[in-house]
Design an enzyme around this catalytic site. Structure first.
Site, short mmCIF file in Angstrom:
data_model
loop_
_atom_site.label_atom_id
_atom_site.label_comp_id
_atom_site.label_asym_id
_atom_site.label_seq_id
_atom_site.Cartn_x
_atom_site.Cartn_y
_atom_site.Cartn_z
N ARG A 104 40.19 48.02 42.69
CA ARG A 104 39.23 48.59 41.75
C ARG A 104 37.81 48.39 42.25
O ARG A 104 37.42 47.27 42.59
CB ARG A 104 39.40 47.93 40.37
CG ARG A 104 38.50 48.55 39.31
CD ARG A 104 38.83 48.06 37.93
NE ARG A 104 38.40 46.70 37.69
CZ ARG A 104 38.25 46.17 36.48
NH1 ARG A 104 38.53 46.89 35.42
NH2 ARG A 104 37.85 44.93 36.33
N THR A 108 32.11 51.04 39.84
CA THR A 108 32.52 52.22 39.09
C THR A 108 33.75 51.97 38.22
O THR A 108 34.05 52.76 37.33
CB THR A 108 32.85 53.38 40.03
OG1 THR A 108 34.02 53.05 40.81
CG2 THR A 108 31.69 53.65 40.98
N ASP A 200 41.26 37.32 35.38
CA ASP A 200 41.72 38.14 36.50
C ASP A 200 43.10 37.64 36.93
O ASP A 200 43.24 36.55 37.49
CB ASP A 200 40.74 38.04 37.67
CG ASP A 200 41.09 39.00 38.80
OD1 ASP A 200 42.21 38.88 39.35
OD2 ASP A 200 40.26 39.85 39.14
N ASP A 203 43.59 36.71 40.71
CA ASP A 203 42.96 35.45 41.08
C ASP A 203 43.74 34.27 40.54
O ASP A 203 43.90 33.24 41.22
CB ASP A 203 41.52 35.40 40.58
CG ASP A 203 40.59 36.29 41.40
OD1 ASP A 203 40.96 36.66 42.51
OD2 ASP A 203 39.49 36.59 40.89
#
Length: 209
Positions: A104, A108, A200, A203
């Site tokens: 990703r 944006t 996340d 992560d």
């Protein structure tokens, strides 16, 4: 419209609470994410086709049930989707595994495809696309696009945590793909992360930042 199902089994909800906790370390997060995926398999395979076969038990002949119809495959969206694969394979060890790589753009929030490797008979298989997070829905939509382009016709999206925005986006783009989640959260924040979410997932699975 595609079906959206939240799997609210007590064991799933208990384990989801564990991985939401910011103090849960990488080892436990990884183990519990796979445990949730394993528990979710019971529900996402509930309507698999069955057929009668005749077998011999120690006490004589019997007509019993076995799986029939489409072969199965699990397709993780890299990299975080890898954290659910072992849980699925624990109950469906004969399933093939494909991989779709997405990243990703942090500015944006748009997904980009960088890797696709699938079983050659993908058009003959029931696919379980796995990814811990369904946030904006961009990665899931692009992954489904990539699979359909390569001949896949039977797919289900399996996630740990979903945001309403992502669910709607996938349903609008692919009304033929059912979605299963362990939890439906409140919203996305301005950075495109699920709130309250679990941070996340990649992560936390792999100990990276």
């Amino acid at each position: 419209m595609a079906k959206f199902t939240v799997l609210n089994h007590p064991l799933i909800q208990h384990k989801l609470t564990i991985i939401r906790n910011k103090d849960t370390g990488t080892k436990v997060f990884r183990e519990v994410a796979n445990e949730i995926a394993e528990l979710m398999v019971y529900e996402i395979t509930r309507d698999l086709a069955m057929e009668d076969i005749t077998i011999e038990t120690p006490m004589g002949s019997a007509v019993e049930k076995q799986l029939s119809g489409k072969k199965l495959a699990v397709v993780p969206i890299l990299r975080a989707g890898l954290g659910m694969v072992d849980g699925v394979l624990k109950l469906i060890p004969a399933a093939k595994v494909g991989h779709i790589g997405m990243y990703r753009d942090e500015k944006t929030l748009q997904p980009h495809e960088y890797f696709v490797k699938l079983p050659p008979d993908i058009d003959q298989r029931q696919l379980f696309i796995v990814d811990p997070m369904l946030a904006t829905g961009g990665s899931a939509i692009m992954a489904i696009d990539a699979l359909k382009k390569r001949g896949a016709t039977s797919m289900r999206l399996v996630v740990l945590v979903a945001a309403p925005e992502g669910v709607k986006a996938v349903q609008d783009a692919h009304p033929d793909v059912d979605i299963y989640a362990a939890g439906l959260d409140d919203r996305l924040n301005e950075d495109g992360y699920i709130v309250p979410g679990l941070g996340d997932a990649g992560d936390r699975l792999f100990g990276t930042k």
